[in-house]
Motif scaffolding. Structure first.
Motif, PDB file in Angstrom:
ATOM      1  N   SER A  73      37.976  43.424  38.635  1.00  0.00           N
ATOM      2  CA  SER A  73      39.006  42.738  37.852  1.00  0.00           C
ATOM      3  C   SER A  73      38.405  41.776  36.847  1.00  0.00           C
ATOM      4  O   SER A  73      38.880  41.680  35.719  1.00  0.00           O
ATOM      5  CB  SER A  73      39.938  41.967  38.775  1.00  0.00           C
ATOM      6  OG  SER A  73      40.853  42.826  39.350  1.00  0.00           O
ATOM      7  N   THR A  74      37.372  41.067  37.284  1.00  0.00           N
ATOM      8  CA  THR A  74      36.768  40.098  36.376  1.00  0.00           C
ATOM      9  C   THR A  74      36.199  40.792  35.151  1.00  0.00           C
ATOM     10  O   THR A  74      36.421  40.360  34.021  1.00  0.00           O
ATOM     11  CB  THR A  74      35.664  39.321  37.100  1.00  0.00           C
ATOM     12  OG1 THR A  74      36.199  38.858  38.337  1.00  0.00           O
ATOM     13  CG2 THR A  74      35.201  38.143  36.288  1.00  0.00           C
ATOM     14  N   ALA A  82      37.678  41.862  43.003  1.00  0.00           N
ATOM     15  CA  ALA A  82      37.358  40.668  42.218  1.00  0.00           C
ATOM     16  C   ALA A  82      36.317  40.995  41.154  1.00  0.00           C
ATOM     17  O   ALA A  82      36.471  40.601  39.997  1.00  0.00           O
ATOM     18  CB  ALA A  82      36.857  39.552  43.128  1.00  0.00           C
ATOM     19  N   THR A  84      39.005  41.975  33.043  1.00  0.00           N
ATOM     20  CA  THR A  84      39.660  40.855  32.376  1.00  0.00           C
ATOM     21  C   THR A  84      38.863  40.418  31.163  1.00  0.00           C
ATOM     22  O   THR A  84      39.431  40.167  30.088  1.00  0.00           O
ATOM     23  CB  THR A  84      39.816  39.680  33.352  1.00  0.00           C
ATOM     24  OG1 THR A  84      40.490  40.150  34.507  1.00  0.00           O
ATOM     25  CG2 THR A  84      40.611  38.559  32.733  1.00  0.00           C
ATOM     26  N   VAL A 112      44.127  40.018  37.404  1.00  0.00           N
ATOM     27  CA  VAL A 112      43.767  38.969  38.361  1.00  0.00           C
ATOM     28  C   VAL A 112      44.586  39.129  39.639  1.00  0.00           C
ATOM     29  O   VAL A 112      44.069  38.996  40.745  1.00  0.00           O
ATOM     30  CB  VAL A 112      43.962  37.573  37.732  1.00  0.00           C
ATOM     31  CG1 VAL A 112      43.742  36.487  38.759  1.00  0.00           C
ATOM     32  CG2 VAL A 112      43.007  37.389  36.561  1.00  0.00           C
TER      33      VAL A 112
END
Lengths: 448, 70
Positions: A408-409, A405, A412, A385
């Protein structure tokens, strides 16, 4: 070196009545003397959102309190990532659900002033900030969710509540080590504060300070919740064995039964043989408690409790394993440690010390394995994040931010799936290793 | 400087553990392929062995931390 290890072992044993929680800021914020620590770029809370608003509330002090705001476009460095990560895996005196901070009871003891019991809402932190108190209460302040104590004797102690402008962090040399010290700023003066005592002989940035924290912290709250959750679950399942006697298990019962029987058949019976019923309650308690805490920590936006990733918690679990193993060890077990039969005398001079150390290394690795696995999982997610903030260059690079983003999302989500697996595997590994040590301790001698 | 050397030490510990666990995974896969009916036993023993190797690596990593004097 040797002294350090001995000291740390001793200190680790000491700390089991305390919340052993590392204060990573103390060791990682080396050159933050110029800006207030809580302004370091992201400081996303457990909701992992950029929480910029709270920073604007700091008033500029006129008398020695200078809050330097991060200007727009301030680089978010890997060091900030480390700070954010360590902040999120450490314990706190507030419980955060989404962007909200929920106060928890503080039970503090300082030799000078005695016991103080109050709710952490007395620190007047912003309910959606990141846990910086805007009021000192009975000489304590709340710095990023963690209680610290003002040690300066000139601090006015005749009143309970002193409004604060903010908290400033400076790097100082303490006992030959660089440490970040938090200063409480009232607007007229700055007062030095102490972090809570951590019985780690100063190795992980802690040490004995001027006060002790016995609070119901975020981790303790999580443990209580998981404890009652388990109690409810198992009482319900146990009841359905009575009401549905003779019938096939149904619903929750069949879910728990399959896990229970798995542990019984894969862990308890193979390692403990016919004695398995005696030790099964202990193994089951460890397995379901660790599993419950692991899974509780996996819930996003809900405290992000890192209970089994706290070395104090895993140490207590390991101490229980150590005690159960060694207290149930039979003559055969001790004989193999003190003088292994059938081994030449001179080999014993090497073997006995090694076997003796093995008694302690086994629980030590139990402790470290669970701690390291869960902590690493939490950190990886936070670092993914944080990458968004690094690549968006403090909000100036839209393309970098947006691109990272998305990546990473996805990463994650992938990591969280892996962590779900790890939650089960680590609970299983803790139990199976405890069972294997226990099995070795209670094994009957084979007569050849 | 000491910190960098400790980091190298950590890396070496991870290489060792990675090789060890990789070897366990390799032989466990082969064993399962040869004897699919023993998959349950093989899996739990595989996890146990991997955990033991991990323990040695963890001790190395903690030692590296201590030497680095964080």
């Amino acid at each position: 070196m040797k002294k350090h290890i001995l000291l740390s072992l001793f200190a680790l044993l000491l700390s089991f009545s305390m919340n052993a929680q590392s204060h990573p800021k103390d060791k990682h914020d080396h050159d933050h003397s110029e800006h207030a620590d809580h302004d370091h770029g992201d400081h996303s809370h457990d909701n992992h959102k950029h929480d910029g608003k709270a920073h604007d509330d700091h008033a500029h002090g006129d008398h020695g309190c200078h809050f330097h705001h991060h200007p727009e476009g301030q680089e978010y460095t890997p060091k900030d990532v480390a700070n954010t990560a360590f902040h999120h895996i450490s314990d706190a005196n507030v419980y955060s659900i989404g962007p909200w901070q929920i106060p928890l009871p503080c039970i503090l003891y300082a030799p000078e002033t005695g016991w103080d019991v109050f709710l952490s809402s007395k620190f007047k932190f912003k309910s959606t900030g990141h846990g910086d108190g805007y009021s000192a209460y009975k000489g304590y302040i709340l710095d990023a969710g963690t209680v610290k104590r003002i040690t300066d004797p000139s601090f006015p102690r005749d009143v309970d509540e002193v409004p604060l402008q903010g908290i400033i962090h400076k790097t100082e040399m303490v006992d030959g080590k660089e440490k970040t010290v938090a200063y409480a700023c009232t607007g007229e003066a700055m007062y030095r504060t102490d972090p809570k005592s951590i019985a780690d002989a100063g190795i992980f940035g802690g040490g004995i300070s001027s006060f002790y924290d016995f609070s119901i912290t975020k981790n303790v709250t999580s443990m209580i919740i998981v404890f009652f959750g388990m109690l409810w679950l198992f009482l319900r399942v146990a009841k359905s064995y009575v009401t549905r006697n003779g019938m096939a298990p149904k619903g929750l019962q069949s879910f728990i039964e399959s896990i229970f029987v798995f542990i019984q058949d894969e862990v308890a019976k193979p390692f403990l043989g016919h004695k398995y019923l005696k030790y099964q309650p202990f193994l089951m308690a460890i397995f379901f408690f660790v599993l419950g805490l692991n899974l509780w920590g996996q819930i996003p936006f809900f405290g992000g409790a890192n209970v089994t990733g706290n070395i104090g918690v895993t140490m207590v679990l390991a101490i229980f394993a150590f005690l159960v193993v060694n207290l149930s060890g039979n003559k055969h077990y001790w004989e193999h440690i003190i003088a292994m039969p059938g081994v030449p005398k001179w080999v014993l001079t090497i073997l006995t010390p090694v076997e003796f150390l093995g008694i302690f290394i086994k629980p030590l690795t139990l402790m470290l394995r669970l701690f390291a696995n869960i902590t690493a999982g939490h950190m990886v997610i936070i670092v993914f994040v944080s990458l968004i903030f690094m690549f968006s260059k403090g909000g100036t690079s839209m393309a970098g931010g947006l691109g990272t983003a998305v990546g990473s999302t996805l990463l994650t989500i992938f990591m969280m799936a892996i962590e779900l697996l790890v939650a089960f595997i680590q609970a299983f590994v803790f139990t199976i290793l405890t069972a294997s040590y226990l099995g070795a301790a209670v094994e009957e001698p084979h007569h050849h | 400087m000491v910190g960098s050397i400790a980091a190298i030490g950590m890396g070496l510990a991870v290489i060792g553990a990675g090789m060890g666990i990789g070897k366990i995974g390799d032989s466990a896969m082969q064993a399962i392929a040869r004897q699919p009916e023993a998959v349950g036993d093989i899996r739990s023993n595989m996890i146990l062995m991997a955990a033991l190797i991990e323990g040695a690596a963890l001790i190395a990593i903690v030692m590296a931390f201590l030497v680095a004097g964080v």
